[in-house]
Design a protein around this motif. Sequence first.
Motif, PDB file in Angstrom:
ATOM      1  N   UNK A  44      -7.824  -0.787  -3.601  1.00  0.00           N
ATOM      2  CA  UNK A  44      -7.627  -2.226  -3.702  1.00  0.00           C
ATOM      3  C   UNK A  44      -6.947  -3.059  -2.292  1.00  0.00           C
ATOM      4  N   UNK A  45      -6.626  -2.244  -1.749  1.00  0.00           N
ATOM      5  CA  UNK A  45      -5.905  -2.748  -0.141  1.00  0.00           C
ATOM      6  C   UNK A  45      -4.377  -2.971  -0.547  1.00  0.00           C
ATOM      7  N   UNK A  46      -3.911  -2.505  -1.520  1.00  0.00           N
ATOM      8  CA  UNK A  46      -2.338  -2.886  -1.742  1.00  0.00           C
ATOM      9  C   UNK A  46      -1.611  -2.310  -0.784  1.00  0.00           C
ATOM     10  N   UNK A  47      -1.944  -0.860  -0.235  1.00  0.00           N
ATOM     11  CA  UNK A  47      -1.200  -0.184   0.683  1.00  0.00           C
ATOM     12  C   UNK A  47      -2.140   0.683   1.385  1.00  0.00           C
ATOM     13  N   UNK A  48      -1.635   1.470   2.243  1.00  0.00           N
ATOM     14  CA  UNK A  48      -2.659   2.373   3.366  1.00  0.00           C
ATOM     15  C   UNK A  48      -2.044   3.697   3.412  1.00  0.00           C
ATOM     16  N   UNK A  49      -2.322   4.633   3.701  1.00  0.00           N
ATOM     17  CA  UNK A  49      -1.826   6.094   3.793  1.00  0.00           C
ATOM     18  C   UNK A  49      -0.836   5.961   5.147  1.00  0.00           C
ATOM     19  N   UNK A  77       3.272  -3.044  10.371  1.00  0.00           N
ATOM     20  CA  UNK A  77       2.542  -3.661   9.322  1.00  0.00           C
ATOM     21  C   UNK A  77       3.096  -3.001   7.859  1.00  0.00           C
ATOM     22  N   UNK A  78       2.782  -1.789   7.906  1.00  0.00           N
ATOM     23  CA  UNK A  78       3.239  -1.063   7.007  1.00  0.00           C
ATOM     24  C   UNK A  78       4.481  -0.973   6.297  1.00  0.00           C
ATOM     25  N   UNK A  79       5.331  -1.033   6.990  1.00  0.00           N
ATOM     26  CA  UNK A  79       6.803  -1.094   6.532  1.00  0.00           C
ATOM     27  C   UNK A  79       7.206  -2.719   6.339  1.00  0.00           C
ATOM     28  N   UNK A  80       6.582  -3.443   7.072  1.00  0.00           N
ATOM     29  CA  UNK A  80       6.478  -5.029   6.630  1.00  0.00           C
ATOM     30  C   UNK A  80       6.001  -5.270   5.137  1.00  0.00           C
ATOM     31  N   UNK A  81       4.928  -4.730   4.854  1.00  0.00           N
ATOM     32  CA  UNK A  81       4.221  -4.924   3.504  1.00  0.00           C
ATOM     33  C   UNK A  81       5.267  -4.257   2.343  1.00  0.00           C
TER      34      UNK A  81
END
Length: 506
Positions: A401-406, A432-436
């Motif tokens: 669903x794109x909520x997060x990524x590995x 970007x992952x950390x900000x998410x």
Amino acid sequence: MFLSLTLFSLNRKKMNLKSERRGIHVDQSELLCKKGCGYYGNPAWQGFCSKCWREEYHKARQKQIQEDWELAERLQREEEEAYASSQSTQGAQSLTFSKFEEKKTNEKTRKVTTVKKFFTASSRTGAKKAEIQEAKAPSPSINRQASIETDRVSKEFIEFLKTYHKPGQDIYKQCKLFLDAVNRKRELSIEEQSECAQDFYQSVAEKLQTRWKVPPEKVEKAMDQIEKYIMTRQYKYVFCPETTDDEKKDLAVQKRIRALHWVTPQMLCVPVNEEIPEVSDMVVKAITDIIEMDSKRVPRDKLACITKCSKHIFNAIKITKNEPASADDFLPTLIYIVLKGNPPRLQSNIQYITRFCNPSRLMTGEDGYYFTNLCCAVAFIEKLDAQSLNLSQEDFDRFMTGQTSPKKQDSESFSPDVCLGVKQMYKNLDLLSQLNERQERIVSEAKKLEKDLIDWTDGITKEVQDIVEKYPLEIKPKNQALAAIDSENVENDKLPPPLQPQVYAG
């Protein structure tokens, strides 16, 4: 103490199970025809090779034809019995007989459609004959769509046949007759056109070997040129036709691959290290070859792109592992290449090769092996789930669903040879992952704070209501103000009169 050791051992086993990664394995027997003939099968042929599939298809078709003929004969008998019982006068007989013949003809035309597709009628109308004559004649309506490539292939085919002398003339004549017949049968389904092409390949190959006594190596070259000549001319009619759902399958596969953009080589157990420059070049070449497949018009050329892609994959694995690659290493890497490249019109190309390629190429040899593996890779992608990637269902759903990524690779772990742009890209992805994650945490805390405020307000309101109910507030009427002593007795409240001064006589 014993309980703690038991829990520790259970957790240790669970961690070991999680750390084990199940590789993508396809046994050699799974690639072969399920009828056991020894040739390669194909999902489009329901696991059969082209030879066994044609046998099964012929059986089903002959059964359908027999049922249609039996139905037509039964209808004819019923009509004859009805005619015999209803005839009264000679005039009525002729009228009824003409109606019966017309009805019988209509029933046969309507019911025996399968037979009429494969058997030529004895007579045709004038309009139909005119259409056939137009189709046979080299009219501009056919030649106007001939491209530069078609003209070039035709000249190359004629030059090639000159080396065969007399057999070459017969081959060219057979090809022209086949193309004319196909042009007249555009109403046939794509499966029936495919069967006609396969029958033609088999017929010409048998004539080359038996009648014209051509050596086997020259037969293979001739069949390649015949396929190139015929399919270059027929490409626009038989590739992804509107009567099929090939385009719908293409969009579904393309959407599926886009949704799986987050899949990493580690999840697929791909034994390829793209940090090595040579390996990275091989991966790029493999992706280029699989994408280039769509630009080719001949099935053999499309197969050649698949073969070149596969050889680049084997070279990449060999350089990474410093040893020859195995089949268990090849398939996961091919799946990764397909996911990374997302080739255009993938299903249409697979179906086109399956339907119109020379069957001997798909049944044996390295081309057939690599093509079968590509079909397996596409089938794996379509059914890819959390268990296939050794992920939990929750993580798989979040990734899809794109909520997060590995977790991406840390830029500091790159080798010095990697360019700064790639390092910066992975660094930005990490940020970007950390900000998410921070945003999700802030949103979660904000929702919790909102809930706490609502609960506190409701609690205070309830406490106030309880106190009010326990100690109700009684409002007494306001007391009357006392009148001043020196004020006039306005209300005549019967106060004693004021004291009067008295004279004291003493």
